[in-house]
Design a protein around this motif. Sequence first.
Motif, PDB file in Angstrom:
ATOM      1  N   TYR A 250       0.839  -1.184   0.000  1.00 29.43           N
ATOM      2  CA  TYR A 250       0.000   0.000   0.000  1.00 29.43           C
ATOM      3  C   TYR A 250       0.883   1.245   0.000  1.00 29.43           C
ATOM      4  O   TYR A 250       2.023   1.229   0.443  1.00 29.43           O
TER       5      TYR A 250
ATOM      6  N   SER B 181      -6.015   7.975   2.948  1.00 30.16           N
ATOM      7  CA  SER B 181      -6.126   6.581   3.346  1.00 30.16           C
ATOM      8  C   SER B 181      -5.124   5.715   2.584  1.00 30.16           C
ATOM      9  O   SER B 181      -4.369   6.207   1.747  1.00 30.16           O
ATOM     10  N   LEU B 182      -5.125   4.440   2.900  1.00 26.18           N
ATOM     11  CA  LEU B 182      -4.218   3.510   2.231  1.00 26.18           C
ATOM     12  C   LEU B 182      -4.737   3.203   0.824  1.00 26.18           C
ATOM     13  O   LEU B 182      -5.917   2.887   0.649  1.00 26.18           O
TER      14      LEU B 182
ATOM     15  N   PHE C  50       4.452   7.137   2.343  1.00 27.11           N
ATOM     16  CA  PHE C  50       4.552   6.112   3.377  1.00 27.11           C
ATOM     17  C   PHE C  50       4.133   4.809   2.710  1.00 27.11           C
ATOM     18  O   PHE C  50       2.999   4.702   2.226  1.00 27.11           O
TER      19      PHE C  50
ATOM     20  N   ILE D  89       3.421   0.837   3.036  1.00 24.88           N
ATOM     21  CA  ILE D  89       3.088  -0.165   4.062  1.00 24.88           C
ATOM     22  C   ILE D  89       2.815  -1.497   3.384  1.00 24.88           C
ATOM     23  O   ILE D  89       2.086  -1.559   2.385  1.00 24.88           O
TER      24      ILE D  89
ATOM     25  N   GLY E  75       2.837  -4.382   8.352  1.00 27.26           N
ATOM     26  CA  GLY E  75       4.175  -4.004   8.776  1.00 27.26           C
ATOM     27  C   GLY E  75       4.140  -2.590   9.326  1.00 27.26           C
ATOM     28  O   GLY E  75       3.127  -1.897   9.197  1.00 27.26           O
ATOM     29  N   PRO E  76       5.228  -2.134   9.917  1.00 32.72           N
ATOM     30  CA  PRO E  76       5.276  -0.806  10.543  1.00 32.72           C
ATOM     31  C   PRO E  76       5.400   0.338   9.547  1.00 32.72           C
ATOM     32  O   PRO E  76       5.290   1.496   9.928  1.00 32.72           O
TER      33      PRO E  76
ATOM     34  N   ARG F 145       8.933   5.116   5.485  1.00 35.05           N
ATOM     35  CA  ARG F 145       8.774   6.498   5.026  1.00 35.05           C
ATOM     36  C   ARG F 145       9.851   6.774   3.981  1.00 35.05           C
ATOM     37  O   ARG F 145      11.033   6.786   4.292  1.00 35.05           O
TER      38      ARG F 145
ATOM     39  N   PHE G 237     -13.620  -4.670   7.784  1.00 34.35           N
ATOM     40  CA  PHE G 237     -12.700  -4.476   8.895  1.00 34.35           C
ATOM     41  C   PHE G 237     -12.711  -3.019   9.339  1.00 34.35           C
ATOM     42  O   PHE G 237     -12.946  -2.116   8.539  1.00 34.35           O
TER      43      PHE G 237
ATOM     44  N   TYR H   1      -9.922  -0.471  11.341  1.00 28.69           N
ATOM     45  CA  TYR H   1      -8.560  -0.333  11.816  1.00 28.69           C
ATOM     46  C   TYR H   1      -8.388   1.033  12.466  1.00 28.69           C
ATOM     47  O   TYR H   1      -9.034   2.009  12.079  1.00 28.69           O
TER      48      TYR H   1
ATOM     49  N   GLN I 222      -5.423   3.924  13.184  1.00 28.41           N
ATOM     50  CA  GLN I 222      -4.086   4.303  12.739  1.00 28.41           C
ATOM     51  C   GLN I 222      -3.664   5.617  13.367  1.00 28.41           C
ATOM     52  O   GLN I 222      -4.312   6.648  13.161  1.00 28.41           O
TER      53      GLN I 222
ATOM     54  N   GLY J  94       1.768   8.376  11.284  1.00 32.18           N
ATOM     55  CA  GLY J  94       3.108   7.833  11.056  1.00 32.18           C
ATOM     56  C   GLY J  94       3.275   6.370  11.416  1.00 32.18           C
ATOM     57  O   GLY J  94       4.390   5.841  11.373  1.00 32.18           O
ATOM     58  N   GLU J  95       2.181   5.714  11.780  1.00 30.99           N
ATOM     59  CA  GLU J  95       2.262   4.299  12.146  1.00 30.99           C
ATOM     60  C   GLU J  95       1.375   3.477  11.233  1.00 30.99           C
ATOM     61  O   GLU J  95       0.529   3.993  10.508  1.00 30.99           O
ATOM     62  N   ALA J  96       1.577   2.160  11.274  1.00 33.16           N
ATOM     63  CA  ALA J  96       0.740   1.269  10.487  1.00 33.16           C
ATOM     64  C   ALA J  96      -0.616   1.083  11.176  1.00 33.16           C
ATOM     65  O   ALA J  96      -0.748   1.296  12.378  1.00 33.16           O
ATOM     66  N   PRO J  97      -1.637   0.706  10.424  1.00 33.73           N
ATOM     67  CA  PRO J  97      -2.950   0.449  11.029  1.00 33.73           C
ATOM     68  C   PRO J  97      -2.911  -0.750  11.973  1.00 33.73           C
ATOM     69  O   PRO J  97      -2.164  -1.704  11.752  1.00 33.73           O
TER      70      PRO J  97
ATOM     71  N   PHE K 115      -5.519  -3.598  13.896  1.00 30.58           N
ATOM     72  CA  PHE K 115      -6.830  -4.222  13.750  1.00 30.58           C
ATOM     73  C   PHE K 115      -7.724  -3.915  14.956  1.00 30.58           C
ATOM     74  O   PHE K 115      -7.283  -3.995  16.106  1.00 30.58           O
TER      75      PHE K 115
ATOM     76  N   LEU L  27     -10.047   3.625  10.004  1.00 27.01           N
ATOM     77  CA  LEU L  27     -10.189   3.214   8.608  1.00 27.01           C
ATOM     78  C   LEU L  27     -11.149   2.041   8.508  1.00 27.01           C
ATOM     79  O   LEU L  27     -11.011   1.053   9.219  1.00 27.01           O
TER      80      LEU L  27
ATOM     81  N   TYR M 196      -8.347  -5.942  -0.140  1.00 29.28           N
ATOM     82  CA  TYR M 196      -8.852  -5.035   0.882  1.00 29.28           C
ATOM     83  C   TYR M 196      -8.909  -3.636   0.288  1.00 29.28           C
ATOM     84  O   TYR M 196      -7.897  -3.106  -0.140  1.00 29.28           O
TER      85      TYR M 196
ATOM     86  N   PHE N 264      -9.752   0.196   1.135  1.00 25.65           N
ATOM     87  CA  PHE N 264      -9.895   1.067   2.295  1.00 25.65           C
ATOM     88  C   PHE N 264     -10.749   2.288   1.996  1.00 25.65           C
ATOM     89  O   PHE N 264     -10.699   2.845   0.895  1.00 25.65           O
TER      90      PHE N 264
ATOM     91  N   GLY O 131     -11.015   7.105   5.508  1.00 26.10           N
ATOM     92  CA  GLY O 131     -10.508   7.303   6.866  1.00 26.10           C
ATOM     93  C   GLY O 131     -11.191   8.468   7.558  1.00 26.10           C
ATOM     94  O   GLY O 131     -11.548   9.471   6.932  1.00 26.10           O
TER      95      GLY O 131
ATOM     96  N   ARG P 173     -10.616  11.078  10.766  1.00 24.17           N
ATOM     97  CA  ARG P 173      -9.695  11.563  11.810  1.00 24.17           C
ATOM     98  C   ARG P 173     -10.517  11.975  13.020  1.00 24.17           C
ATOM     99  O   ARG P 173     -11.332  12.897  12.935  1.00 24.17           O
TER     100      ARG P 173
END
Lengths: 114, 112
Positions: free
Chosen positions: A36, A43-44, A91, A93, A106-107, A110, B33, B35, B37, B40-43, B45, B87, B100, B102, B105, B107
């Motif tokens: 992604y 969004s992703l 970013f 992912i 995954g984390p 960037r 689903f 999620y 988030q 700066g981080e991953a989603p 679950f 999300l 999937y 998405f 999102g 905020r």
Amino acid sequence: GAVVSQHPSRVICKSGTSVKIECRSLDFQATTMFWYRQFPKQSLMLMATSNEGSKATYEQGVEKDKFLINHASLTLSTLTVTSAHPEDSSFYICSAREDNYEQYFGPGTRLTVT
Amino acid sequence: GQNIDQPTEMTATEGAIVQINCTYQTSGFNGLFWYQQHAGEAPTFLSYNVLDGLEEKGRFSSFLSRSKGYSYLLLKELQMKDSASYLCAVTRATSGTYKYIFGTGTRLKVLA
């Protein structure tokens, strides 16, 4: 369980160079991995789906020659951004899925292209 | 085609309840689903619904109506740490696998 790692977490590269991002499932076998891209405050967006041992399936509008995906084993997929440009800064992912519905993310990585 | 819509932003007060809606139109629907988030981080679950009805998990609940193409995430007893993006993602069966998709999102800002 169900841990997915990405490396590197951050990378800065010069315009025109290539960057490789690795995605690993640490404690399970990922039959499918997803890549992604996420721009700030958005969004992703799914870029591609890869199954181990076969070619990735790219989403409409994603250039497969620019974003090379290799899913060489059940625990590793790589995304290579070739000839990167500033607009590729984002970013990235990955997520991995075993033989069920849930995907594990995954984390993220960037990427900044200067 | 496919379309997944969520409100862009919401604000709520610490201790309150907030409901985040998600509407979707997609073929080959196979579950939804939610999620969370942080920037700066991953989603991470939160919940999964494949049948109509309410799924409850502690402070979080998620509802699905397949006939209406509608889901919501309910957050109770809001805490400051709940400030994040939420999300909604729809899974659909396509070409022998599940993808999937998405939503945009939502905020959420939790105020003291």
